[in-house]
Design a protein around this motif. Sequence first.
Motif, PDB file in Angstrom:
ATOM      1  N   VAL A   1      53.671 -44.883  -4.947  1.00 53.15           N
ATOM      2  CA  VAL A   1      53.685 -43.419  -5.000  1.00 53.15           C
ATOM      3  C   VAL A   1      53.521 -42.903  -3.580  1.00 53.15           C
ATOM      4  CG1 VAL A   1      52.635 -41.363  -5.982  1.00 53.15           C
ATOM      5  CG2 VAL A   1      52.647 -43.478  -7.293  1.00 53.15           C
ATOM      6  N   ARG A   2      54.546 -42.276  -3.033  1.00 49.28           N
ATOM      7  CA  ARG A   2      54.492 -41.704  -1.680  1.00 49.28           C
ATOM      8  C   ARG A   2      55.391 -40.468  -1.553  1.00 49.28           C
ATOM      9  NH1 ARG A   2      59.077 -43.765   0.831  1.00 49.28           N
ATOM     10  NH2 ARG A   2      59.965 -45.650  -0.095  1.00 49.28           N
ATOM     11  N   PRO A   3      55.364 -39.549  -2.512  1.00 47.58           N
ATOM     12  CA  PRO A   3      56.197 -38.359  -2.385  1.00 47.58           C
ATOM     13  C   PRO A   3      55.537 -37.316  -1.491  1.00 47.58           C
ATOM     14  CG  PRO A   3      54.979 -38.260  -4.413  1.00 47.58           C
ATOM     15  CD  PRO A   3      54.590 -39.554  -3.757  1.00 47.58           C
ATOM     16  N   SER A   4      56.309 -36.357  -1.070  1.00 45.59           N
ATOM     17  CA  SER A   4      55.764 -35.233  -0.321  1.00 45.59           C
ATOM     18  C   SER A   4      55.139 -34.229  -1.281  1.00 45.59           C
ATOM     19  CB  SER A   4      56.868 -34.556   0.495  1.00 45.59           C
ATOM     20  OG  SER A   4      57.866 -34.022  -0.370  1.00 45.59           O
ATOM     21  N   LEU A   5      54.387 -33.290  -0.716  1.00 42.09           N
ATOM     22  CA  LEU A   5      53.777 -32.257  -1.554  1.00 42.09           C
ATOM     23  C   LEU A   5      54.840 -31.380  -2.206  1.00 42.09           C
ATOM     24  CD1 LEU A   5      50.767 -31.172   0.709  1.00 42.09           C
ATOM     25  CD2 LEU A   5      50.746 -32.720  -1.258  1.00 42.09           C
ATOM     26  N   ASP A   6      55.898 -31.098  -1.465  1.00 41.75           N
ATOM     27  CA  ASP A   6      56.993 -30.314  -2.050  1.00 41.75           C
ATOM     28  C   ASP A   6      57.663 -31.070  -3.192  1.00 41.75           C
ATOM     29  OD1 ASP A   6      56.588 -28.186  -0.299  1.00 41.75           O
ATOM     30  OD2 ASP A   6      57.892 -29.075   1.237  1.00 41.75           O
ATOM     31  N   GLY A   7      57.810 -32.385  -3.032  1.00 43.20           N
ATOM     32  CA  GLY A   7      58.405 -33.179  -4.101  1.00 43.20           C
ATOM     33  C   GLY A   7      57.555 -33.186  -5.359  1.00 43.20           C
ATOM     34  N   ILE A   8      56.243 -33.326  -5.193  1.00 38.42           N
ATOM     35  CA  ILE A   8      55.351 -33.278  -6.361  1.00 38.42           C
ATOM     36  C   ILE A   8      55.416 -31.905  -7.014  1.00 38.42           C
ATOM     37  CG2 ILE A   8      52.968 -33.515  -7.120  1.00 38.42           C
ATOM     38  CD1 ILE A   8      52.485 -35.395  -4.820  1.00 38.42           C
ATOM     39  N   ALA A   9      55.470 -30.854  -6.188  1.00 39.46           N
ATOM     40  CA  ALA A   9      55.535 -29.505  -6.738  1.00 39.46           C
ATOM     41  C   ALA A   9      56.804 -29.303  -7.568  1.00 39.46           C
ATOM     42  CB  ALA A   9      55.463 -28.479  -5.609  1.00 39.46           C
ATOM     43  N   ARG A  10      57.935 -29.836  -7.107  1.00 39.03           N
ATOM     44  CA  ARG A  10      59.179 -29.690  -7.870  1.00 39.03           C
ATOM     45  C   ARG A  10      59.136 -30.494  -9.163  1.00 39.03           C
ATOM     46  NH1 ARG A  10      61.568 -30.011  -2.636  1.00 39.03           N
ATOM     47  NH2 ARG A  10      61.979 -32.230  -2.954  1.00 39.03           N
ATOM     48  N   LEU A  11      58.580 -31.710  -9.110  1.00 42.60           N
ATOM     49  CA  LEU A  11      58.541 -32.539 -10.313  1.00 42.60           C
ATOM     50  C   LEU A  11      57.571 -31.985 -11.345  1.00 42.60           C
ATOM     51  CD1 LEU A  11      58.595 -36.117  -8.741  1.00 42.60           C
ATOM     52  CD2 LEU A  11      60.463 -34.948  -9.902  1.00 42.60           C
ATOM     53  N   ALA A  12      56.433 -31.454 -10.885  1.00 40.84           N
ATOM     54  CA  ALA A  12      55.426 -30.934 -11.805  1.00 40.84           C
ATOM     55  C   ALA A  12      55.653 -29.467 -12.163  1.00 40.84           C
ATOM     56  CB  ALA A  12      54.031 -31.105 -11.202  1.00 40.84           C
ATOM     57  N   CYS A  13      56.633 -28.810 -11.509  1.00 35.86           N
ATOM     58  CA  CYS A  13      56.941 -27.398 -11.779  1.00 35.86           C
ATOM     59  C   CYS A  13      55.736 -26.508 -11.508  1.00 35.86           C
ATOM     60  CB  CYS A  13      57.444 -27.213 -13.207  1.00 35.86           C
ATOM     61  SG  CYS A  13      58.968 -28.115 -13.569  1.00 35.86           S
ATOM     62  N   VAL A  14      55.091 -26.725 -10.374  1.00 34.39           N
ATOM     63  CA  VAL A  14      53.954 -25.905  -9.958  1.00 34.39           C
ATOM     64  C   VAL A  14      54.142 -25.557  -8.485  1.00 34.39           C
ATOM     65  CG1 VAL A  14      52.342 -26.855 -11.647  1.00 34.39           C
ATOM     66  CG2 VAL A  14      52.581 -27.950  -9.412  1.00 34.39           C
ATOM     67  N   ALA A  15      53.257 -24.710  -7.966  1.00 30.96           N
ATOM     68  CA  ALA A  15      53.320 -24.335  -6.563  1.00 30.96           C
ATOM     69  C   ALA A  15      52.733 -25.443  -5.689  1.00 30.96           C
ATOM     70  CB  ALA A  15      52.570 -23.021  -6.331  1.00 30.96           C
ATOM     71  N   LYS A  16      53.075 -25.416  -4.414  1.00 29.93           N
ATOM     72  CA  LYS A  16      52.598 -26.434  -3.485  1.00 29.93           C
ATOM     73  C   LYS A  16      51.086 -26.378  -3.331  1.00 29.93           C
ATOM     74  CE  LYS A  16      53.175 -28.090   1.271  1.00 29.93           C
ATOM     75  NZ  LYS A  16      53.897 -27.873   2.558  1.00 29.93           N
ATOM     76  N   GLN A  17      50.514 -25.173  -3.244  1.00 31.43           N
ATOM     77  CA  GLN A  17      49.060 -25.056  -3.131  1.00 31.43           C
ATOM     78  C   GLN A  17      48.373 -25.546  -4.398  1.00 31.43           C
ATOM     79  OE1 GLN A  17      47.393 -24.289  -0.361  1.00 31.43           O
ATOM     80  NE2 GLN A  17      45.526 -24.766  -1.516  1.00 31.43           N
ATOM     81  N   THR A  18      49.007 -25.373  -5.545  1.00 32.60           N
ATOM     82  CA  THR A  18      48.453 -25.906  -6.787  1.00 32.60           C
ATOM     83  C   THR A  18      48.388 -27.425  -6.742  1.00 32.60           C
ATOM     84  OG1 THR A  18      49.352 -24.017  -7.994  1.00 32.60           O
ATOM     85  CG2 THR A  18      48.714 -25.936  -9.287  1.00 32.60           C
ATOM     86  N   VAL A  19      49.405 -28.058  -6.167  1.00 31.38           N
ATOM     87  CA  VAL A  19      49.394 -29.511  -6.017  1.00 31.38           C
ATOM     88  C   VAL A  19      48.229 -29.947  -5.137  1.00 31.38           C
ATOM     89  CG1 VAL A  19      50.686 -31.489  -5.137  1.00 31.38           C
ATOM     90  CG2 VAL A  19      51.866 -29.699  -6.399  1.00 31.38           C
TER      91      VAL A  19
END
Length: 265
Positions: free
Chosen positions: A148-166
Amino acid sequence: MSFDPLSTNQPALFSGMEAENAPPCPAPVKSARSRNRAAWWRQDLERTAAYLMGQARTGEERAFVEELYEQAVEEGPDFTHYRSKSAFMNAPKLGIDRNAYARILNALDMIERGTYRHCRDKGKQGIPRTVARVLKCLLNLALQYGEVRPSLDGIARLACVAKQTVVNCLKVLALYGFVEVHRRIKRIRTALGFKVVQDTNAYTIQEPRGLGALAASIFKRASESKKRSASSTEIHSIKRTDQTSQPSSVPDGVYDALYAQWEAT
């Protein structure tokens, strides 16, 4: 005899520009070790720029080298741009299967329910529900790729949440021991040599540890049945020896008496 890397037979790197348009100084460093590193970085940068100026054949190439040099000096040393405690490392390999996937999510669900019932203020949640969405995203990546090594933006897109939420959810997961964050850096090649930049974080997904293990043991889901357990495990037969068994068929003469009564009516 000291050697100045810019004192070559080639024209000066910034001839006629030093007085009017001097490049800005990099961000100041505090410790003596950082000042030494910044001086060494500046010396290597000047040597590289002098070599490139010597290799330049046209005015456009010289202007390009000067622009690169100005940008590098303005940005400052590369070690001032990546976060502390970062290391050159690969993403750890994770051996997560579907059983571990279910155990981790079940532990988070127990902690989420327990904190919601017992440890919340009025109108607030113990653990936001978006934490489970972020954890599922990380677990899916671990299950599919083994790391697991995604960026914060990538996690935000996959989880459908904002970057600060991640960012907030990762803090909660790290607090309860579900996630361990590894800060990473890497070297990249630029026109002025190699440069160290911040790489994406790597994550270790595991069953809760520390505070999370304690919370999971406290909020462990009990059985939903409210009945008491059986007092004995012995098996008793319904049929008793002191009682006569009921007849399994109708006695003789019953149907004849009913038929005679029906004809009389």
